[in-house]
Design a protein around this motif. Structure first.
Motif, PDB file in Angstrom:
ATOM      1  N   THR A   2       2.179 -35.972  91.361  1.00 13.89           N
ATOM      2  CA  THR A   2       3.723 -35.993  91.142  1.00 13.89           C
ATOM      3  C   THR A   2       4.284 -34.602  91.584  1.00 13.89           C
ATOM      4  O   THR A   2       5.599 -34.515  91.859  1.00 13.89           O
ATOM      5  CB  THR A   2       4.333 -36.575  90.033  1.00 13.89           C
ATOM      6  OG1 THR A   2       3.728 -35.511  88.896  1.00 13.89           O
ATOM      7  CG2 THR A   2       3.813 -37.778  89.607  1.00 13.89           C
ATOM      8  N   ILE A   3       3.579 -33.441  91.332  1.00 17.48           N
ATOM      9  CA  ILE A   3       4.297 -32.229  91.366  1.00 17.48           C
ATOM     10  C   ILE A   3       3.807 -31.718  93.024  1.00 17.48           C
ATOM     11  O   ILE A   3       4.629 -31.227  93.732  1.00 17.48           O
ATOM     12  CB  ILE A   3       3.798 -31.086  90.499  1.00 17.48           C
ATOM     13  CG1 ILE A   3       4.266 -31.836  89.204  1.00 17.48           C
ATOM     14  CG2 ILE A   3       4.297 -29.835  90.807  1.00 17.48           C
ATOM     15  CD1 ILE A   3       5.775 -31.727  88.920  1.00 17.48           C
ATOM     16  N   ASP A  18      13.733 -28.085  88.623  1.00 19.66           N
ATOM     17  CA  ASP A  18      14.106 -29.353  87.862  1.00 19.66           C
ATOM     18  C   ASP A  18      13.350 -29.850  86.804  1.00 19.66           C
ATOM     19  O   ASP A  18      13.456 -30.032  85.865  1.00 19.66           O
ATOM     20  CB  ASP A  18      14.615 -30.551  88.640  1.00 19.66           C
ATOM     21  CG  ASP A  18      15.894 -30.088  89.458  1.00 19.66           C
ATOM     22  OD1 ASP A  18      16.581 -29.102  89.339  1.00 19.66           O
ATOM     23  OD2 ASP A  18      16.390 -30.869  90.380  1.00 19.66           O
ATOM     24  N   LYS A  19      11.789 -29.792  87.391  1.00 19.46           N
ATOM     25  CA  LYS A  19      10.976 -30.490  86.605  1.00 19.46           C
ATOM     26  C   LYS A  19      10.277 -29.155  85.548  1.00 19.46           C
ATOM     27  O   LYS A  19       9.197 -29.426  85.064  1.00 19.46           O
ATOM     28  CB  LYS A  19       9.729 -31.071  87.493  1.00 19.46           C
ATOM     29  CG  LYS A  19      10.035 -32.221  88.079  1.00 19.46           C
ATOM     30  CD  LYS A  19       8.839 -33.088  88.665  1.00 19.46           C
ATOM     31  CE  LYS A  19       9.467 -34.419  89.439  1.00 19.46           C
ATOM     32  NZ  LYS A  19       9.944 -35.325  88.591  1.00 19.46           N
TER      33      LYS A  19
END
Ligand SMILES: CC(C)c1ccc(C(=O)O)c(O)c1O
Ligand SMILES: [Fe+2]
Length: 288
Positions: A26-27, A214-215
């Motif tokens: 996901t990253i 953002d994450k």
């Protein structure tokens, strides 16, 4: 001379495979290629896999380079053995896990665990990242080195690496036309300092910069542009403090043997044309 044709994969230990998978997909934007007991293999291009996280000590790092033939692998084993490296042949089970025909394992002079492999499997299925990071493939690796001069000699005289540039005493070395595939960083330990994936364009660097912020993934350097390879870059922190880099636009060197390695300063302007300062201990003492 041992002829390395490419870097193939990194294997990195972790005590939290689930979090490592979440980060890698996901990253970072890789795709799960295979899950086996205690290990996950990830794809970033048309190869079977280019990264493996396995359950184990987070300080256990392995990097593999491809040799063209089995005969070259035997000759490399003999050369390394004669130089006093403890060479081990991979067992059939270990070859199967790595999806390679055969391999040897040894330590470079600093103690980095290196595998020389032949016939890595290609993937019949195209890479589709779990998120669109624009990744075009795994490209280079940075190793810690307890003596960069000694280790540069190993990679350039025992193996076929050539120095493209140096930042301070830290060499960026190529094994093909791409500006560098192996970088060395002064440090007091062995291990992988950073893992690089190329991305398609500036657009991907900027989009990832926003997404990571953002994450709340720590961005440790960039966006910026290297004066050495002229690539635009972004560095960020992964599981267990591993540094990952995206870059785009790395130059190629085609004027062999005329190219002369250039010297850049081991200070922010030697790392970035745009004035970014690294927050990475290996690039700026004590700043991590
Ligand atoms: C910041 C590190 C030392 C570095 C420097 C230069 C390049 C490049 O020219 O592409 C890198 O990839 C690096 O990781
Ligand atoms: Fe890099």
């Amino acid at each position: 001379m041992i002829e390395l044709s490419d870097v193939v994969y990194c294997r990195v230990g972790t005590q939290d495979l689930e979090s490592a998978e979440a980060f890698a997909t996901t990253i970072l934007g890789l795709e799960v290629a295979e899950r086996t007991k205690g290990a996950i293999h990830f794809k970033s291009d048309n190869r079977d896999h280019t990264l493996c996280y396995f359950e184990g000590n987070p300080e256990d790092h392995v990097t593999a380079f491809e040799l063209k033939t089995s005969a070259e692998l035997q000759a490399a084993a003999a050369t390394l053995d004669a130089l006093g490296h403890n060479v081990q042949y991979g067992s059939p089970a270990e070859c199967e896990i790595r999806h390679v025909r055969e391999f040897i394992r040894f330590n470079d002079p600093t103690g980095n665990v290196i595998e020389f492999i032949v016939r890595p499997s290609m993937s019949a299925v195209e890479y589709h990242g779990a998120r669109d990071a624009g990744i075009t493939g795994f490209s280079h690796v940075g190793f810690y080195s307890t003596d960069v001069e000694r280790d540069e000699k190993f990679w350039t005289t025992v193996c076929n690496a050539r120095v493209s540039d140096r930042i301070g005493d830290a060499p960026l070395m190529r094994i093909g036309a791409i500006h560098h595939t192996i970088a060395l960083f002064p440090g007091n330990k062995s291990g992988i300092q950073h893992i690089n994936h190329q991305v398609e364009s500036t657009h991907d660097i900027q989009r990832s910069s926003n997404l990571l912020r953002d994450k709340q993934v720590p961005i440790t350097f960039g966006p910026g542009r290297h004066p050495t390879s002229s690539a635009q870059f972004l560095y960020f922190r992964g599981p267990d403090g591993m540094t990952y880099e995206y870059s785009t636009g790395v130059c190629e060197i085609h004027d062999e043997p005329l190219w002369r390695d250039r010297q850049f300063a081991f200070e922010p302007k030697g790392f970035c044309l745009w004035g970014a300062s690294p927050k990475i201990a290996a690039f700026s003492e004590g700043d991590d």
